[in-house]
Design an enzyme around this catalytic site. Structure first.
Site, mmCIF file in Angstrom:
data_model
loop_
_atom_site.group_PDB
_atom_site.id
_atom_site.type_symbol
_atom_site.label_atom_id
_atom_site.label_comp_id
_atom_site.label_asym_id
_atom_site.label_seq_id
_atom_site.Cartn_x
_atom_site.Cartn_y
_atom_site.Cartn_z
ATOM 1 N N ILE A 32 0.988 -1.154 0.762
ATOM 2 C CA ILE A 32 0.025 0.289 0.054
ATOM 3 C C ILE A 32 1.317 1.129 0.053
ATOM 4 O O ILE A 32 0.193 2.745 -0.157
ATOM 5 C CB ILE A 32 -0.654 0.210 0.991
ATOM 6 C CG1 ILE A 32 -2.886 0.785 0.771
ATOM 7 C CG2 ILE A 32 0.191 0.369 2.604
ATOM 8 C CD1 ILE A 32 -3.616 0.972 2.023
ATOM 9 N N GLU A 96 6.765 -4.108 10.724
ATOM 10 C CA GLU A 96 5.549 -3.074 11.368
ATOM 11 C C GLU A 96 3.954 -4.535 11.461
ATOM 12 O O GLU A 96 3.189 -4.287 12.153
ATOM 13 C CB GLU A 96 5.146 -2.321 10.162
ATOM 14 C CG GLU A 96 6.655 -1.624 10.333
ATOM 15 C CD GLU A 96 6.022 -0.190 9.701
ATOM 16 O OE1 GLU A 96 5.205 0.470 8.967
ATOM 17 O OE2 GLU A 96 7.137 0.597 9.087
ATOM 18 N N HIS A 101 5.873 -12.369 6.263
ATOM 19 C CA HIS A 101 5.581 -11.939 4.676
ATOM 20 C C HIS A 101 7.036 -11.708 3.772
ATOM 21 O O HIS A 101 8.250 -11.019 4.477
ATOM 22 C CB HIS A 101 5.401 -10.322 4.527
ATOM 23 C CG HIS A 101 5.178 -9.417 4.971
ATOM 24 N ND1 HIS A 101 4.830 -9.579 6.669
ATOM 25 C CD2 HIS A 101 6.068 -8.052 5.090
ATOM 26 C CE1 HIS A 101 5.219 -8.600 7.143
ATOM 27 N NE2 HIS A 101 5.783 -7.552 6.678
ATOM 28 N N HIS A 103 8.486 -9.342 0.752
ATOM 29 C CA HIS A 103 8.738 -7.957 0.711
ATOM 30 C C HIS A 103 9.460 -8.105 -1.311
ATOM 31 O O HIS A 103 10.956 -8.823 -1.427
ATOM 32 C CB HIS A 103 9.638 -6.821 0.362
ATOM 33 C CG HIS A 103 9.418 -6.177 2.222
ATOM 34 N ND1 HIS A 103 8.351 -4.984 2.104
ATOM 35 C CD2 HIS A 103 8.757 -6.879 3.600
ATOM 36 C CE1 HIS A 103 7.937 -5.021 3.306
ATOM 37 N NE2 HIS A 103 8.117 -6.487 3.930
HETATM 38 P P1 AMP Z 1 6.985 -4.775 7.498
HETATM 39 O O1 AMP Z 1 7.497 -3.896 7.864
HETATM 40 O O2 AMP Z 1 8.382 -5.027 7.069
HETATM 41 O O3 AMP Z 1 6.243 -5.420 8.440
HETATM 42 O O4 AMP Z 1 5.950 -4.256 6.514
HETATM 43 C C1 AMP Z 1 5.195 -4.099 6.650
HETATM 44 C C2 AMP Z 1 4.160 -3.918 4.259
HETATM 45 O O5 AMP Z 1 2.725 -3.714 5.091
HETATM 46 C C3 AMP Z 1 4.694 -2.538 5.059
HETATM 47 O O6 AMP Z 1 5.073 -2.200 3.799
HETATM 48 C C4 AMP Z 1 3.102 -1.616 4.325
HETATM 49 O O7 AMP Z 1 3.206 -0.390 3.530
HETATM 50 C C5 AMP Z 1 2.672 -3.104 4.421
HETATM 51 N N1 AMP Z 1 1.051 -2.676 4.578
HETATM 52 C C6 AMP Z 1 0.666 -2.152 5.141
HETATM 53 N N2 AMP Z 1 -0.769 -2.393 5.711
HETATM 54 C C7 AMP Z 1 -1.515 -2.471 4.149
HETATM 55 C C8 AMP Z 1 -2.229 -2.817 3.530
HETATM 56 N N3 AMP Z 1 -3.521 -2.919 3.286
HETATM 57 N N4 AMP Z 1 -2.286 -3.659 2.256
HETATM 58 C C9 AMP Z 1 -0.664 -3.971 1.626
HETATM 59 N N5 AMP Z 1 0.050 -3.012 2.135
HETATM 60 C C10 AMP Z 1 0.019 -2.889 3.596
#
Ligand code: AMP
Length: 118
Positions: A32, A96, A101, A103
């Site tokens: 997002i 976060e 997940h 990336h």
């Molecule tokens: P991390 O910091 O590795 O936990 O990455 C979490 C990622 O999830 C971040 O890059 C956010 O931008 C992404 N994110 C959070 N909420 C959403 C959402 N609803 N749809 C798509 N990506 C998201």
């Protein structure tokens, strides 16, 4: 499913996402807040908190997650030029969202692997 997990809610269709790929085990969707021209996330559908917290059965699914990540990168058209995969784990790793997940970052040179540690 974890009731307070945003990625579980995406898997369940309770909040929207720009889906790229889906099968029984994984879901891939666009981040997002993209940090590169192509920024996708590949997640296991089953709730797993982080790389450090996998059961033996979940480790088997993590292998599938890796293979599907390569597939998604090909689907996104970044496999030939190259891309970075990233898994953040817990606080110092910058995690976060507490749902495992991967990336995928690509579409341009991604730059240094990490910020310089001061
Ligand atoms: P991390 O910091 O590795 O936990 O990455 C979490 C990622 O999830 C971040 O890059 C956010 O931008 C992404 N994110 C959070 N909420 C959403 C959402 N609803 N749809 C798509 N990506 C998201």
């Amino acid at each position: 499913m974890s009731n307070d997990c945003i990625f579980c809610k995406i898997v369940a269709g309770q909040i929207p996402a720009k889906k790229i790929y889906e099968d029984d085990v994984v879901l891939a969707f666009h981040d997002i807040q993209p940090q590169a021209p192509v920024h996708a996330l590949v997640i296991p559908k089953r709730h797993m908190v982080c790389l450090d917290d996998l059961t033996p059965e979940e480790r088997l699914q993590a292998g599938t997650l890796l293979e599907r990540t390569a597939h998604v990168a090909r689907e996104l058209g970044v496999a030939q030029t190259g891309y970075r995969t990233l898994i953040n784990t817990r606080g110092h790793g910058g995690q976060e969202v507490d749902h495992l997940h991967i990336h995928i970052l690509g579409g341009a040179a991604i730059g240094p692997m990490v910020c310089r540690h001061r």
